[in-house]
Design a protein around this motif. Sequence first.
Motif, short mmCIF file in Angstrom:
data_model
loop_
_atom_site.label_atom_id
_atom_site.label_comp_id
_atom_site.label_asym_id
_atom_site.label_seq_id
_atom_site.Cartn_x
_atom_site.Cartn_y
_atom_site.Cartn_z
N GLY A 640 0.80 -1.21 0.00
CA GLY A 640 0.00 0.00 0.00
C GLY A 640 0.84 1.26 0.00
O GLY A 640 2.05 1.24 0.25
N GLY A 641 0.19 2.37 -0.32
CA GLY A 641 0.85 3.67 -0.20
C GLY A 641 1.55 4.17 -1.44
O GLY A 641 2.34 5.13 -1.36
N TRP A 642 1.28 3.57 -2.60
CA TRP A 642 1.91 4.05 -3.82
C TRP A 642 1.41 5.46 -4.14
O TRP A 642 0.25 5.81 -3.90
CB TRP A 642 1.59 3.13 -5.00
CG TRP A 642 2.43 1.87 -5.03
CD1 TRP A 642 2.12 0.68 -4.46
CD2 TRP A 642 3.71 1.71 -5.65
NE1 TRP A 642 3.13 -0.24 -4.68
CE2 TRP A 642 4.11 0.36 -5.42
CE3 TRP A 642 4.55 2.54 -6.37
CZ2 TRP A 642 5.32 -0.15 -5.88
CZ3 TRP A 642 5.75 2.02 -6.85
CH2 TRP A 642 6.14 0.71 -6.60
N ARG A 643 2.30 6.26 -4.69
CA ARG A 643 1.92 7.61 -5.13
C ARG A 643 2.60 7.91 -6.46
O ARG A 643 3.62 7.31 -6.81
CB ARG A 643 2.33 8.67 -4.10
CG ARG A 643 3.83 8.78 -3.85
CD ARG A 643 4.12 9.66 -2.65
NE ARG A 643 5.56 9.73 -2.38
CZ ARG A 643 6.36 10.72 -2.79
NH1 ARG A 643 5.86 11.73 -3.50
NH2 ARG A 643 7.64 10.71 -2.50
N ASP A 650 -1.79 10.40 -4.53
CA ASP A 650 -1.83 9.00 -4.12
C ASP A 650 -2.52 8.16 -5.19
O ASP A 650 -3.41 8.64 -5.90
CB ASP A 650 -2.57 8.84 -2.80
CG ASP A 650 -1.83 9.49 -1.64
OD1 ASP A 650 -0.59 9.58 -1.72
OD2 ASP A 650 -2.50 9.93 -0.68
N TYR A 671 6.37 4.12 -3.29
CA TYR A 671 5.66 4.21 -2.02
C TYR A 671 6.60 4.72 -0.93
O TYR A 671 6.28 4.71 0.25
CB TYR A 671 4.99 2.89 -1.62
CG TYR A 671 5.89 1.68 -1.50
CD1 TYR A 671 6.52 1.37 -0.30
CD2 TYR A 671 6.08 0.82 -2.59
CE1 TYR A 671 7.34 0.24 -0.18
CE2 TYR A 671 6.88 -0.30 -2.48
CZ TYR A 671 7.52 -0.59 -1.28
OH TYR A 671 8.32 -1.69 -1.16
N TRP A 672 7.78 5.22 -1.36
CA TRP A 672 8.69 5.90 -0.43
C TRP A 672 8.10 7.26 -0.06
O TRP A 672 7.59 7.99 -0.91
CB TRP A 672 10.07 6.08 -1.07
CG TRP A 672 11.01 6.91 -0.26
CD1 TRP A 672 11.73 6.51 0.82
CD2 TRP A 672 11.33 8.29 -0.48
NE1 TRP A 672 12.48 7.55 1.31
CE2 TRP A 672 12.25 8.65 0.52
CE3 TRP A 672 10.92 9.25 -1.40
CZ2 TRP A 672 12.79 9.94 0.63
CZ3 TRP A 672 11.43 10.54 -1.32
CH2 TRP A 672 12.36 10.87 -0.31
N ARG A 673 8.19 7.59 1.21
CA ARG A 673 7.73 8.89 1.69
C ARG A 673 8.91 9.59 2.37
O ARG A 673 9.42 9.14 3.38
CB ARG A 673 6.58 8.74 2.69
CG ARG A 673 5.40 7.92 2.15
CD ARG A 673 4.44 8.77 1.37
NE ARG A 673 3.43 7.95 0.67
CZ ARG A 673 2.31 8.45 0.17
NH1 ARG A 673 2.04 9.74 0.29
NH2 ARG A 673 1.45 7.66 -0.47
#
Length: 674
Positions: A640-643, A650, A671-673
Amino acid sequence: MAPTYDLLERRKDKFMLWFPADPQNAREPYLVLGTLDNGSPQTVYQISITPFVKPDQPDLWELDPKNISPPLEDGKVYHYWYEINDLSPEARGAIKVTDPLAYTVWYASTKGRDDHVQPSSVIKFRDGKLWPCDVDGSEPSTPPLPSQDSMPQNNHMVIYELPTSWSKYKHVEENNQDVEVDVGTFVDVLALFDPTVTGNNFKGVSVVDNGAIVAELGINALELLPVADARPIGQWGYATANYYAPDFDLGTSSELVTLVEKIHGQGTRFFTDVVMAFGHDPYVYIDFKQFHLDQTAPEEQKSPDIWQSHSSQERDGYGGRLWRYSWPVDANAQAVVSSTYDPQSGQVSAIHPSWAFHKGHLHRWMTSFGVDGLRLDSINNIANYDFIKSYKEYAWDIYNSRYPSADPSKFLVIGEELSDPLDLITSGTLNALWNDSFQRRIRACLIGNGSDGDDFEWTVRKFVNCTLDYNHPFTDGSQSINYLTSHDTEGGTGKERLFNFFTDSGVTDMERRAKFAFALFLTSVGIPMIFAGEEFLDQMDNSISEKQSDPVNYERKAEDWRTRIFNYVANMVQFRKTCPALGDDDTDFIHVDESRGGKIMAWKRGGQGQIPVVVVANFTDQDTEGPVYVVDNWPDQQVGGWREVTQNRDVPAEWVGREPLMHWEAKVYTYWRG
């Protein structure tokens, strides 16, 4: 503590002139001393002429300021020249020349400069010593060393290549043309980083008055084209005359120190460009044969200095005088200097005079101005790898002396040799090279073509990952300086500014194609270098052959479509600087759409254990069909968390690896933040 340079230490106490292999027919040098008369026009009023004396070192002349009559006044600024017997091939008898080690120079005229009329050297006499100073007497400080933690690693740098001639433009109603009205200074560059500074000549440029455009772009390395003093006015500094002094037209040492302090405070490294193939320096007249090559002399055809490296072409002085680096020999391969004073060590030994001179100005720039990296111009025209390696190693000695344990990933010596001979890196001669192949390949792909004999797919693979170039296989991204455009805009089709390249190629969707180019450029393996103005798609106003008189027009950034490009690039610069996967060399091509001629491709950046970055690029004039486009082999698809980075949005889990693409669009996913 930085390594010492003996001659620069000696000149703190006395006027010094190093004269290697002092010819028998050379007259003793004289110091011509004066003060500046602030009338209109300003002139130097001569107050004394005093002969030098020889100390106990061979080939060295000195003069104690306490022995000058009338006595020098404490705290006063003096202008001076050395009067010598002209030893250039065009010898003109007794002439006045600038001190080759002058830290500040002053020109009586800002127009119509003559190579044979030397500027005065400037110095302050205080407390019995000679102090570097600006023309107004200010004594420049040394910028404090930035903390290592605040400086970017090489593989997370984004370099901004800025010409040392830039301008603002004024609209001329009567002929409906834009014309250059003035040339910038160090203070104007500061205004590009500091919103509280409007600059000297940039006042009235809205994007500078109301912001700090380069700081807003977010680059973390500033490369100024040569800032050592050069003869021409309003050009980019590739005619160096006084190697130890900042360019008279650009401002003072104090102003340059202020600029360096500011960018260091923003976590930005300072690079400077250096020209060492040829010069317009005082040694042309003082000691020509030991330092320079006369290509017109028949006997010089036997000299190893006549040829470019790895080439059958003769070296080109471009109006200057070629430096002589294959030493100690004369044109008949006979020894000339068996031993002389070594200005670096202070000992008597057999040395290369030109090597020593250039290491001296390297010492000056790195210790006085906090230089964090170097770009060496025209390596093939310098034509001596041994010298380049020695110069590079001395630069590293000075850098390593700055910290108890200097980080080797935060200094770099780059060379320009457009044929990319990788032995310059594998031999340890340089740390990195301009990757000219990158520009050729990416520009070909930006208009749908292959390059260098490769099909389209392999052209993309090779510009995305420079380690895949079989002819020039870089082994690490920090060895490769990539660029869409460089200052060499006169190099023919494919070298001009990106706007002009697109125009000449029939591209009409400038904004879309520019964003596409920067997405690919800033996610490829290597160190990206942005030529000033490309971040908002500046364009050539003069002919391509007049690159040095066609500075950046920062006014254009205010145009709506160019502002959108700028904001897009700034977002991608931030991502490039901070995302761990983009500092790694690992690249895996996961998708090539053969149904579209291989012109929709996807690749993953980042190695084992890193959060991946996926780039999906459509190199065609057609949007993908339907609401879904499936990319094969998508990594970590269930995480989860792909952007999507370029649009800062997102991506719903069900759309990961399935989003459609528009024509000439690149999407960048992770999905790195940060």
